[in-house]
Design a protein around this motif. Structure first.
Motif, PDB file in Angstrom:
ATOM      1  N   PHE A  64       0.811  -1.212   0.000  1.00  0.00           N
ATOM      2  CA  PHE A  64       0.000   0.000   0.000  1.00  0.00           C
ATOM      3  C   PHE A  64       0.849   1.268   0.000  1.00  0.00           C
ATOM      4  N   GLY A  65       2.183   1.086   0.085  1.00  0.00           N
ATOM      5  CA  GLY A  65       3.064   2.245   0.040  1.00  0.00           C
ATOM      6  C   GLY A  65       2.932   3.157   1.228  1.00  0.00           C
ATOM      7  N   ILE A  66       2.672   2.592   2.400  1.00  0.00           N
ATOM      8  CA  ILE A  66       2.520   3.400   3.615  1.00  0.00           C
ATOM      9  C   ILE A  66       3.289   2.754   4.751  1.00  0.00           C
ATOM     10  N   PRO A  67       3.766   3.553   5.697  1.00  0.00           N
ATOM     11  CA  PRO A  67       4.408   2.983   6.886  1.00  0.00           C
ATOM     12  C   PRO A  67       3.352   2.386   7.819  1.00  0.00           C
ATOM     13  N   MET A  68       3.737   1.362   8.558  1.00  0.00           N
ATOM     14  CA  MET A  68       2.816   0.731   9.500  1.00  0.00           C
ATOM     15  C   MET A  68       3.306   0.971  10.919  1.00  0.00           C
ATOM     16  N   ASP A  69       2.396   1.385  11.762  1.00  0.00           N
ATOM     17  CA  ASP A  69       2.738   1.636  13.156  1.00  0.00           C
ATOM     18  C   ASP A  69       3.199   0.338  13.821  1.00  0.00           C
ATOM     19  N   LEU A  70       4.284   0.414  14.574  1.00  0.00           N
ATOM     20  CA  LEU A  70       4.832  -0.780  15.218  1.00  0.00           C
ATOM     21  C   LEU A  70       3.832  -1.418  16.176  1.00  0.00           C
ATOM     22  N   SER A  71       3.135  -0.594  16.934  1.00  0.00           N
ATOM     23  CA  SER A  71       2.152  -1.128  17.900  1.00  0.00           C
ATOM     24  C   SER A  71       1.052  -1.901  17.183  1.00  0.00           C
ATOM     25  N   ALA A  72       0.569  -1.365  16.042  1.00  0.00           N
ATOM     26  CA  ALA A  72      -0.472  -2.056  15.280  1.00  0.00           C
ATOM     27  C   ALA A  72       0.044  -3.380  14.739  1.00  0.00           C
ATOM     28  N   TYR A  73       1.274  -3.385  14.239  1.00  0.00           N
ATOM     29  CA  TYR A  73       1.858  -4.620  13.696  1.00  0.00           C
ATOM     30  C   TYR A  73       2.006  -5.670  14.792  1.00  0.00           C
ATOM     31  N   LEU A  74       2.505  -5.259  15.963  1.00  0.00           N
ATOM     32  CA  LEU A  74       2.666  -6.208  17.073  1.00  0.00           C
ATOM     33  C   LEU A  74       1.311  -6.744  17.537  1.00  0.00           C
ATOM     34  N   LEU A  75       0.297  -5.898  17.540  1.00  0.00           N
ATOM     35  CA  LEU A  75      -1.050  -6.344  17.949  1.00  0.00           C
ATOM     36  C   LEU A  75      -1.602  -7.363  16.967  1.00  0.00           C
ATOM     37  N   ILE A  76      -1.378  -7.126  15.657  1.00  0.00           N
ATOM     38  CA  ILE A  76      -1.838  -8.089  14.641  1.00  0.00           C
ATOM     39  C   ILE A  76      -1.128  -9.424  14.827  1.00  0.00           C
ATOM     40  N   CYS A  77       0.181  -9.395  15.061  1.00  0.00           N
ATOM     41  CA  CYS A  77       0.927 -10.635  15.292  1.00  0.00           C
ATOM     42  C   CYS A  77       0.418 -11.356  16.539  1.00  0.00           C
ATOM     43  N   ALA A  78       0.082 -10.590  17.575  1.00  0.00           N
ATOM     44  CA  ALA A  78      -0.418 -11.188  18.812  1.00  0.00           C
ATOM     45  C   ALA A  78      -1.773 -11.850  18.595  1.00  0.00           C
ATOM     46  N   VAL A  79      -2.616 -11.203  17.795  1.00  0.00           N
ATOM     47  CA  VAL A  79      -3.927 -11.795  17.482  1.00  0.00           C
ATOM     48  C   VAL A  79      -3.744 -13.090  16.696  1.00  0.00           C
ATOM     49  N   VAL A 116       1.864 -18.446   9.444  1.00  0.00           N
ATOM     50  CA  VAL A 116       0.763 -17.502   9.213  1.00  0.00           C
ATOM     51  C   VAL A 116       1.286 -16.070   9.159  1.00  0.00           C
ATOM     52  N   THR A 117       2.213 -15.736  10.045  1.00  0.00           N
ATOM     53  CA  THR A 117       2.779 -14.385  10.066  1.00  0.00           C
ATOM     54  C   THR A 117       3.586 -14.111   8.799  1.00  0.00           C
ATOM     55  N   CYS A 118       4.318 -15.121   8.357  1.00  0.00           N
ATOM     56  CA  CYS A 118       5.066 -14.954   7.096  1.00  0.00           C
ATOM     57  C   CYS A 118       4.100 -14.727   5.931  1.00  0.00           C
ATOM     58  N   ALA A 119       2.997 -15.435   5.941  1.00  0.00           N
ATOM     59  CA  ALA A 119       1.995 -15.251   4.888  1.00  0.00           C
ATOM     60  C   ALA A 119       1.401 -13.848   4.948  1.00  0.00           C
ATOM     61  N   PHE A 120       1.155 -13.369   6.156  1.00  0.00           N
ATOM     62  CA  PHE A 120       0.620 -12.014   6.318  1.00  0.00           C
ATOM     63  C   PHE A 120       1.616 -10.979   5.808  1.00  0.00           C
ATOM     64  N   ASP A 121       2.886 -11.151   6.173  1.00  0.00           N
ATOM     65  CA  ASP A 121       3.917 -10.220   5.700  1.00  0.00           C
ATOM     66  C   ASP A 121       4.045 -10.254   4.183  1.00  0.00           C
ATOM     67  N   PHE A 122       3.899 -11.445   3.614  1.00  0.00           N
ATOM     68  CA  PHE A 122       3.987 -11.568   2.152  1.00  0.00           C
ATOM     69  C   PHE A 122       2.833 -10.839   1.465  1.00  0.00           C
ATOM     70  N   ILE A 123       1.628 -11.018   2.019  1.00  0.00           N
ATOM     71  CA  ILE A 123       0.458 -10.358   1.429  1.00  0.00           C
ATOM     72  C   ILE A 123       0.585  -8.839   1.537  1.00  0.00           C
ATOM     73  N   MET A 124       1.039  -8.371   2.690  1.00  0.00           N
ATOM     74  CA  MET A 124       1.177  -6.931   2.905  1.00  0.00           C
ATOM     75  C   MET A 124       2.491  -6.390   2.333  1.00  0.00           C
ATOM     76  N   ARG A 125       3.365  -7.332   1.908  1.00  0.00           N
ATOM     77  CA  ARG A 125       4.698  -6.960   1.392  1.00  0.00           C
ATOM     78  C   ARG A 125       5.458  -6.110   2.410  1.00  0.00           C
ATOM     79  N   ILE A 126       5.528  -6.671   3.620  1.00  0.00           N
ATOM     80  CA  ILE A 126       6.273  -6.034   4.700  1.00  0.00           C
ATOM     81  C   ILE A 126       7.684  -6.618   4.704  1.00  0.00           C
ATOM     82  N   GLY A 127       8.679  -5.775   4.743  1.00  0.00           N
ATOM     83  CA  GLY A 127      10.061  -6.231   4.628  1.00  0.00           C
ATOM     84  C   GLY A 127      10.656  -6.709   5.930  1.00  0.00           C
ATOM     85  N   MET A 128       9.893  -7.483   6.716  1.00  0.00           N
ATOM     86  CA  MET A 128      10.407  -8.032   7.963  1.00  0.00           C
ATOM     87  C   MET A 128      11.259  -9.254   7.649  1.00  0.00           C
ATOM     88  N   SER A 129      12.435  -9.347   8.280  1.00  0.00           N
ATOM     89  CA  SER A 129      13.312 -10.492   8.018  1.00  0.00           C
ATOM     90  C   SER A 129      12.755 -11.753   8.654  1.00  0.00           C
TER      91      SER A 129
END
Length: 512
Positions: A64-79, A116-129
């Protein structure tokens, strides 16, 4: 006076059932919610620490070409973490107190969560290692194991005080009861808390289960094992109601009743229809048609069985279904009911409706309403007509060409139009749209213990008997259909029966 006492008993039973269900729902919700929040917190703490140490706190979604808030990302991973743990069964009430099963399931849940988290990162194209993701869940898993260790201590301690446990009635021989009580005392991870025992035995003459009245010394044996005394119940037809009055949630069967036997099947149906769970301590057991869960706890196999359609949620669904379908049927069939009533009235000037006492849910009498298809004095001549046709009054009186049936009555019987007023009975709750047909007291008196299980559900306007041949069925076939419905009904199945009923009305058979 007797009727008032029965009403008071039913009121107390209803209050006990409500209290039991609410108390279980409360502790299960509160404990699971607390565990879920703590599990999510552990992952958030671990992930935040790993990402901070690796300097990967800047998260960007290239999708989406936007930065993602760290707190939101951690909450999604926790869910996602909590969902995966739930999927592998970590929040099951028995698992939460068992360290052996719990840790194995936590590891399994962590593996799934990483994928599941790797799949989420792939869909969102998040550059997390990948390293950061794996380390986050590894440390999250370790923290969760530590957290669960202390929570397990709190849960088992609470169970010793009667909290976070299922009040259980132990049923079986005196030897079986003693063994089960000793087993439960040693297995703190199981949340079965004995509140009563019910000694039984087999009658060698009939092969039926009966109360074991020779219980001298049983109270002392119980005290020796548990360190306290608990009530000793007398087995009977009101066993399930008595168990509910003790606020029991589970009935543990130790021995005497064999799987696949009529004794066990009818016992299980009676208990499960009151939303009591059946637990068997055995090396192998199975009851066809019931949901089963098997767990091996330190070398001992425990199998729990249940009929999910008797859960409060399923029963509420059926009641709502009955109200909606009955209301629609009443509105749609109103013109037809008016015409039928006029035709009956014109034929012999008698009343259009016919009211009779039938036996409903759990043997409670109720008034059924039908369009009158027989002459006014038909009930008084039933025994006479049955005798002429070589039959006796019983559970299955079937008379072809019954002289008591009117001309209009013969038509509305064949087309099932005589049953239309029963939608009012279904709407008010004395009947259901689908279920076994309601019968009279003298018919119920002829039931054996297997066929009597048909009284564990509300009688229906239509059901398996009506769409499978009706009076052309043999007695054995009719009984098999009714008992089978008690064990396997569902709202979707009821919808199928309704459609089959429409077909039967168009092409009737076996109606006379």
């Amino acid at each position: 006076m007797r009727e008032k006492m029965e009403e008071n008993d039913k009121a107390r039973l209803g209050q006990a059932t409500q209290h039991r269900l609410l108390s279980v729902a409360y502790w299960r919700f509160s404990v699971n919610m607390s565990l879920t929040v703590l599990d999510m917190t552990m992952l958030i703490v671990a992930s935040a620490t790993v990402l901070a140490l690796r300097h990967e706190t800047d998260i960007y979604s290239f999708r989406f070409g936007i930065p993602m808030d760290l707190s939101a990302y951690l909450l999604i991973c926790a869910v996602l973490w909590a969902v995966c743990l739930h999927g592998v069964g970590v929040y099951h009430r028995h698992v939460m107190g068992d360290g052996y099963q719990l840790n194995a399931l936590l590891i399994k849940g962590a593996v799934i969560a990483v994928m599941v988290t790797c799949a989420f990162d792939f869909i969102m194209r998040i550059g997390m290692s990948l390293t950061a993701i794996v380390l986050s869940f590894v440390f999250g898993l370790l923290l969760t194991m530590v957290e669960r260790f202390f929570m397990r201590l709190l849960i088992t301690q609470g169970r010793r005080k009667g909290r976070y446990s299922y009040s259980t009635v132990v049923v079986g021989s005196q030897e079986g009861i003693t063994r089960a009580l000793a087993f439960l005392g040693q297995k703190q991870q199981l949340n079965y808390r004995p509140v009563a025992v019910c000694p039984i035995r087999l009658d060698p003459a009939t092969g039926l289960v009966e109360a074991d009245t020779n219980i001298e010394g049983l109270d002392k044996q119980i005290n020796d094992v548990l360190g306290l005394s608990i009530p000793i119940m007398t087995y009977g037809d009101d066993f399930a109601e008595h168990a509910v009055s003790l606020h029991a949630q589970t009935v543990m069967v130790t021995d005497v009743m064999q799987r696949f036997s009529d004794n066990f099947n009818t016992f299980a149906l009676r208990a499960e229809s009151m939303n009591l769970e059946i637990a068997l301590v055995t090396s192998a057991a199975d009851v066809s048609g019931h949901e089963t869960q098997v767990r091996v706890i330190q070398g001992t196999t425990v199998m729990t069985i249940c009929l999910p359609q008797y859960s409060p949620a399923a029963m509420l669904q059926k009641r709502v279904f009955d109200i909606v379908v009955s209301a629609l049927a009443i509105v749609i069939s109103s013109p037809i009911m008016v015409l039928v009533a006029i035709a009956i009235k014109l034929e012999d000037h008698g009343p259009a409706l016919y009211t009779q006492e039938r036996i409903g849910l759990r043997g409670k009498p109720f008034k059924i309403h039908k369009f009158r298809s027989m002459y006014v004095d038909a009930d008084a001549k039933l025994a006479e007509v049955a005798a002429v046709n070589g039959q006796e009054l019983g559970a299955c009186v079937k008379i072809k060409n019954d002289p008591r049936v009117t001309k209009v009555g013969r038509f509305i019987r064949k087309t099932s139009l005589d049953e239309l007023p029963q939608f009012f009975d279904s709407f008010i709750g004395t009947m259901s749209v689908v279920g076994p047909r309601p019968q009279r007291q003298f018919e119920v008196d002829g039931y054996d213990q297997v066929y009597a299980t048909r009284l564990l559900v509300k009688p229906g306007i239509t059901g398996p008997w009506q769409v499978s041949g009706r009076n052309d069925l043999s007695e054995a076939e009719s009984r098999q259909l009714d008992v089978g419905y008690v064990q396997s009904w569902s709202v979707m199945g009821d919808i199928v029966y309704i459609f089959r009923t429409v077909g039967t009305m168009i092409n009737p058979s076996g109606a006379y």
